[in-house]
Design a protein around this motif. Structure first.
Motif, PDB file in Angstrom:
ATOM      1  N   SER A  54     -10.875  -7.385  -7.075  1.00  0.00           N
ATOM      2  CA  SER A  54      -9.463  -7.719  -7.287  1.00  0.00           C
ATOM      3  C   SER A  54      -8.729  -6.590  -8.001  1.00  0.00           C
ATOM      4  O   SER A  54      -9.334  -5.758  -8.668  1.00  0.00           O
ATOM      5  CB  SER A  54      -9.343  -9.024  -8.076  1.00  0.00           C
ATOM      6  N   GLY A  55      -7.428  -6.583  -7.818  1.00  0.00           N
ATOM      7  CA  GLY A  55      -6.606  -5.554  -8.454  1.00  0.00           C
ATOM      8  C   GLY A  55      -6.889  -4.175  -7.895  1.00  0.00           C
ATOM      9  O   GLY A  55      -6.748  -3.172  -8.584  1.00  0.00           O
ATOM     10  N   GLY A  56      -7.288  -4.136  -6.632  1.00  0.00           N
ATOM     11  CA  GLY A  56      -7.580  -2.847  -6.012  1.00  0.00           C
ATOM     12  C   GLY A  56      -8.893  -2.270  -6.497  1.00  0.00           C
ATOM     13  O   GLY A  56      -8.988  -1.087  -6.766  1.00  0.00           O
ATOM     14  N   GLY A  65      -7.292  -6.157  -3.014  1.00  0.00           N
ATOM     15  CA  GLY A  65      -8.414  -7.092  -2.995  1.00  0.00           C
ATOM     16  C   GLY A  65      -8.348  -8.091  -1.861  1.00  0.00           C
ATOM     17  O   GLY A  65      -9.378  -8.542  -1.362  1.00  0.00           O
ATOM     18  N   ALA A  66      -7.148  -8.450  -1.419  1.00  0.00           N
ATOM     19  CA  ALA A  66      -7.022  -9.385  -0.293  1.00  0.00           C
ATOM     20  C   ALA A  66      -7.626  -8.772   0.970  1.00  0.00           C
ATOM     21  O   ALA A  66      -8.201  -9.482   1.803  1.00  0.00           O
ATOM     22  CB  ALA A  66      -5.560  -9.752  -0.062  1.00  0.00           C
ATOM     23  N   ILE A  67      -7.529  -7.467   1.096  1.00  0.00           N
ATOM     24  CA  ILE A  67      -8.134  -6.763   2.222  1.00  0.00           C
ATOM     25  C   ILE A  67      -9.655  -6.788   2.086  1.00  0.00           C
ATOM     26  O   ILE A  67     -10.377  -7.063   3.042  1.00  0.00           O
ATOM     27  CB  ILE A  67      -7.581  -5.326   2.331  1.00  0.00           C
ATOM     28  N   THR A 124      -1.888  -0.432   1.941  1.00  0.00           N
ATOM     29  CA  THR A 124      -3.163  -1.110   1.692  1.00  0.00           C
ATOM     30  C   THR A 124      -3.533  -1.012   0.213  1.00  0.00           C
ATOM     31  O   THR A 124      -4.529  -1.562  -0.218  1.00  0.00           O
ATOM     32  CB  THR A 124      -4.308  -0.489   2.528  1.00  0.00           C
ATOM     33  N   ARG A 125      -2.712  -0.329  -0.551  1.00  0.00           N
ATOM     34  CA  ARG A 125      -3.029  -0.058  -1.960  1.00  0.00           C
ATOM     35  C   ARG A 125      -2.350  -1.042  -2.913  1.00  0.00           C
ATOM     36  O   ARG A 125      -1.140  -1.212  -2.894  1.00  0.00           O
ATOM     37  CB  ARG A 125      -2.612   1.364  -2.328  1.00  0.00           C
ATOM     38  N   CYS A 126      -3.140  -1.636  -3.746  1.00  0.00           N
ATOM     39  CA  CYS A 126      -2.636  -2.548  -4.772  1.00  0.00           C
ATOM     40  C   CYS A 126      -1.606  -1.843  -5.661  1.00  0.00           C
ATOM     41  O   CYS A 126      -0.575  -2.414  -6.001  1.00  0.00           O
ATOM     42  CB  CYS A 126      -3.823  -3.052  -5.605  1.00  0.00           C
ATOM     43  N   ASN A 127      -1.889  -0.613  -6.001  1.00  0.00           N
ATOM     44  CA  ASN A 127      -0.996   0.148  -6.863  1.00  0.00           C
ATOM     45  C   ASN A 127       0.408   0.270  -6.266  1.00  0.00           C
ATOM     46  O   ASN A 127       1.405   0.179  -6.977  1.00  0.00           O
ATOM     47  CB  ASN A 127      -1.591   1.538  -7.116  1.00  0.00           C
ATOM     48  N   CYS A 145       2.116 -11.246  -4.103  1.00  0.00           N
ATOM     49  CA  CYS A 145       0.683 -11.273  -3.805  1.00  0.00           C
ATOM     50  C   CYS A 145       0.243 -12.491  -2.992  1.00  0.00           C
ATOM     51  O   CYS A 145      -0.563 -12.329  -2.068  1.00  0.00           O
ATOM     52  CB  CYS A 145      -0.142 -11.121  -5.073  1.00  0.00           C
ATOM     53  N   PRO A 146       0.725 -13.701  -3.270  1.00  0.00           N
ATOM     54  CA  PRO A 146       0.310 -14.827  -2.412  1.00  0.00           C
ATOM     55  C   PRO A 146       0.677 -14.611  -0.942  1.00  0.00           C
ATOM     56  O   PRO A 146      -0.078 -15.018  -0.054  1.00  0.00           O
ATOM     57  CB  PRO A 146       1.053 -16.024  -3.007  1.00  0.00           C
ATOM     58  N   ASP A 147       1.803 -13.964  -0.684  1.00  0.00           N
ATOM     59  CA  ASP A 147       2.185 -13.679   0.704  1.00  0.00           C
ATOM     60  C   ASP A 147       1.223 -12.674   1.343  1.00  0.00           C
ATOM     61  O   ASP A 147       0.874 -12.791   2.518  1.00  0.00           O
ATOM     62  CB  ASP A 147       3.614 -13.154   0.783  1.00  0.00           C
TER      63      ASP A 147
END
Length: 180
Positions: A54-56, A65-67, A124-127, A145-147
């Motif tokens: 999570s959080g990249g 993290g979703a990826i 694709t990056r959390c940052n 983030c939920p989306d």
């Protein structure tokens, strides 16, 4: 892989609930929703293997993290069952080419999933998601983030259902292996 409409609907609903109501991280939310909906045949406590993503990756801001949660599901279904066993070509003279083709076809759906997520989300990056929203605890990011989690589940369902023949028709996106 056959996924019922009910499983799809449940996976999407559970993914959002996992984060919004149960406080799961992005990677946990996706992976757990695919388990609880019956799409991935694993015990629910396996969700814990997604925690550090999570959080990249451990809050480092790298790949979302979703990826990762979705890639873990793809790996469970389409990854190598025995990573120590080399696939054997029918003709041993063509073993190297067969192994390259095997890797090419195995990785293609993973690669295409990541590129489709980048197209849909813009990164694709959390940052990048966080900086576009202020900071991690900013309400704008909390609502975004939920989306992304739902988009990840909806997108990975397509790649989980995809037949090997459909997979072979996909074009590789950018990759470091030089596959086209």
């Amino acid at each position: 892989m056959i996924i019922t409409p009910e499983q799809k609907e449940n996976a999407v609903k559970m993914a959002r609930e996992n984060q919004m109501e149960h406080g799961m991280s992005c990677s946990e939310s996706v992976f757990n929703a695919l388990i609880r909906s019956g799409i991935i045949d694993l015990p629910e406590d396996y969700t814990r293997i997604a925690t550090g993503l999570s959080g990249g990756v451990a809050a480092s801001g790298n790949t979302c993290g979703a990826i990762y949660g979705a890639l873990m599901a793809l790996g469970w279904v389409y990854g190598r069952k025995n990573p120590f066993e080399k696939p054997q070509a029918p003709d041993s003279a063509k073993q190297a080419e067969f192994e390259k083709d095997y890797r090419f076809n195995m990785l293609r759906r993973f690669n295409c999933y990541v590129h489709e997520m980048e197209e849909k989300v813009g990164t694709t990056r959390c940052n990048d998601v966080i900086h576009g929203s202020g900071d991690y605890f900013n309400e704008k990011r909390v609502m975004k983030c939920p989306d992304i989690i739902v988009t990840s589940v909806e997108t990975v369902l397509k790649y989980l259902e995809m037949s090997d023949e459909e997979n072979r028709q996909l074009e590789f996106g950018y990759n470091i292996l030089g596959f086209k």
